[in-house]
Design an enzyme around this catalytic site. Structure first.
Site, PDB file in Angstrom:
ATOM      1  N   GLU A   1      -4.789   2.531  -4.105  1.00  0.00           N
ATOM      2  CA  GLU A   1      -3.326   2.529  -4.095  1.00  0.00           C
ATOM      3  C   GLU A   1      -2.766   1.232  -3.509  1.00  0.00           C
ATOM      4  O   GLU A   1      -1.639   1.202  -3.042  1.00  0.00           O
ATOM      5  CB  GLU A   1      -2.808   3.723  -3.295  1.00  0.00           C
ATOM      6  CG  GLU A   1      -3.197   3.745  -1.829  1.00  0.00           C
ATOM      7  CD  GLU A   1      -4.523   4.431  -1.553  1.00  0.00           C
ATOM      8  OE1 GLU A   1      -4.737   4.834  -0.400  1.00  0.00           O
ATOM      9  OE2 GLU A   1      -5.332   4.571  -2.495  1.00  0.00           O
TER      10      GLU A   1
ATOM     11  N   ASN B   1      -3.201  13.189  -4.328  1.00  0.00           N
ATOM     12  CA  ASN B   1      -4.416  13.614  -5.023  1.00  0.00           C
ATOM     13  C   ASN B   1      -4.885  14.978  -4.539  1.00  0.00           C
ATOM     14  O   ASN B   1      -5.335  15.815  -5.333  1.00  0.00           O
ATOM     15  CB  ASN B   1      -5.535  12.592  -4.806  1.00  0.00           C
ATOM     16  CG  ASN B   1      -5.315  11.321  -5.601  1.00  0.00           C
ATOM     17  OD1 ASN B   1      -4.722  11.340  -6.678  1.00  0.00           O
ATOM     18  ND2 ASN B   1      -5.787  10.205  -5.073  1.00  0.00           N
TER      19      ASN B   1
ATOM     20  N   ASP C   1       0.851  -1.197   0.000  1.00  0.00           N
ATOM     21  CA  ASP C   1       0.000   0.000   0.000  1.00  0.00           C
ATOM     22  C   ASP C   1       0.886   1.247   0.000  1.00  0.00           C
ATOM     23  O   ASP C   1       1.879   1.314   0.730  1.00  0.00           O
ATOM     24  CB  ASP C   1      -0.908   0.007   1.226  1.00  0.00           C
ATOM     25  CG  ASP C   1      -1.953   1.095   1.156  1.00  0.00           C
ATOM     26  OD1 ASP C   1      -2.972   0.884   0.486  1.00  0.00           O
ATOM     27  OD2 ASP C   1      -1.746   2.172   1.775  1.00  0.00           O
TER      28      ASP C   1
ATOM     29  N   ASP D   1      -2.687   9.409 -10.697  1.00  0.00           N
ATOM     30  CA  ASP D   1      -2.716   8.282 -11.639  1.00  0.00           C
ATOM     31  C   ASP D   1      -1.316   7.996 -12.190  1.00  0.00           C
ATOM     32  O   ASP D   1      -0.914   6.836 -12.335  1.00  0.00           O
ATOM     33  CB  ASP D   1      -3.670   8.585 -12.800  1.00  0.00           C
ATOM     34  CG  ASP D   1      -5.130   8.545 -12.371  1.00  0.00           C
ATOM     35  OD1 ASP D   1      -5.405   8.034 -11.266  1.00  0.00           O
ATOM     36  OD2 ASP D   1      -5.984   9.029 -13.132  1.00  0.00           O
TER      37      ASP D   1
ATOM     38  N   HIS E   1      -5.797  14.416  -9.328  1.00  0.00           N
ATOM     39  CA  HIS E   1      -5.923  12.982  -9.597  1.00  0.00           C
ATOM     40  C   HIS E   1      -5.094  12.538 -10.799  1.00  0.00           C
ATOM     41  O   HIS E   1      -4.683  11.377 -10.870  1.00  0.00           O
ATOM     42  CB  HIS E   1      -7.389  12.620  -9.805  1.00  0.00           C
ATOM     43  CG  HIS E   1      -8.195  12.640  -8.541  1.00  0.00           C
ATOM     44  ND1 HIS E   1      -8.205  11.587  -7.655  1.00  0.00           N
ATOM     45  CD2 HIS E   1      -8.984  13.610  -7.999  1.00  0.00           C
ATOM     46  CE1 HIS E   1      -8.983  11.879  -6.628  1.00  0.00           C
ATOM     47  NE2 HIS E   1      -9.466  13.107  -6.799  1.00  0.00           N
TER      48      HIS E   1
END
Length: 262
Positions: free
Chosen positions: A169, A134, A126, A143, A139
């Site tokens: 994530e 973000n 993670d 990405d 965002h």
């Protein structure tokens, strides 16, 4: 993408050409057999019109067979692409959660069916504090960061290992046949490699980190059990300060704590 000319799979041209030739030869053979057999005498007689048994199949069979086999090839390609899309995460091009789970479950079932000693590991990874990316960079930057991390994970694992994106994530790696030493080494390689990735394109000085929780198994198990235990180790890594790996061992006695890599 250029295809191998000797690809005999359902998606290859070699299969189309070979089956066209074989099908044409079969048609010629059937034409000769039907035309030459006399039902009244029960004998084979080569008739004067036998040349037609060669010419007509050569004219009709190749284009018809080639057309039909080409259409079957196109259907096979479309089916393959559809299955690939259904199994792939569109952002990172890794396996999606459903495909990853199905592959791991299939592996565990095959090992158990063969009554072979099952062993391997599942690692859940993670990204630490990913929400801040973000929130502060948008965002689109998030990405791009996820794609970079996915590529980093894929580059650090073994060729036989399976990598998937579980959502958001979170990523998972399944390591068939891995010992705790191998699991520790792979997890550490991933953790260190992520430090070197400029994960935020418009902020090259910023680096992200990952926390990982793993479970090494040496007995029959299921994916839900492995995922639950690995996820618990992941939360332990988060609680202990993040940017670290916590690995447990699942054996006949149950799950027990393994080692921490930080």
């Amino acid at each position: 993408m250029m295809q191998n000319r000797w690809d005999f799979s359902k998606r290859g041209w070699a299969r189309v050409w070979v089956l066209t030739v074989l099908g044409t030869l079969l048609c010629i053979g059937v034409a000769f057999a039907v035309d030459s057999y006399s039902f009244s005498t029960g004998t084979w007689v080569l008739r004067e019109s036998a040349i037609n048994n060669l010419v007509i199949p050569l004219i009709l069979a190749p284009p018809l067979l080639f057309f039909l086999l080409s259409k079957l090839r196109e259907l096979a390609i479309a089916h393959h692409e559809l299955m690939s899309v259904a199994a792939t995460d569109s952002l990172t091009q890794l396996l999606n959660r459903r495909a990853f789970t199905a592959i791991v479950e299939g592996y565990l079932e095959r090992v158990e069916a063969r009554q072979a000693p099952p062993n391997g590991a599942l690692v859940v990874i993670d990204v630490d504090h990913f929400k801040s990316v973000n929130d502060s960079h948008g965002h689109d930057a998030g990405d791009k960061a996820l794609r970079s991390i996915a590529e980093t994970i894929r580059a650090q694992v073994r060729e036989v290992d399976i990598v998937g994106r579980m959502g958001g994530e979170e990523f998972s790696v399944f390591l068939p046949g891995a010992t705790i030493d191998v699991t520790r080494a792979v997890s550490e390689r991933v953790r260190v490699a992520v430090h070197d990735v400029p994960s935020v394109p418009d902020d090259p000085e910023r680096r992200l980190s990952v926390s990982a929780g793993g479970v090494v198994f040496a007995r029959p198990t299921t994916f839900p059990e492995l995922y639950r235990l690995a996820d618990a180790q992941l939360y332990t890594a988060k609680d202990n300060g993040r940017d670290r790996c916590e690995i447990a061992v699942l054996d006949a006695a149950g799950a027990r704590a393994g080692e921490t890599v930080a």
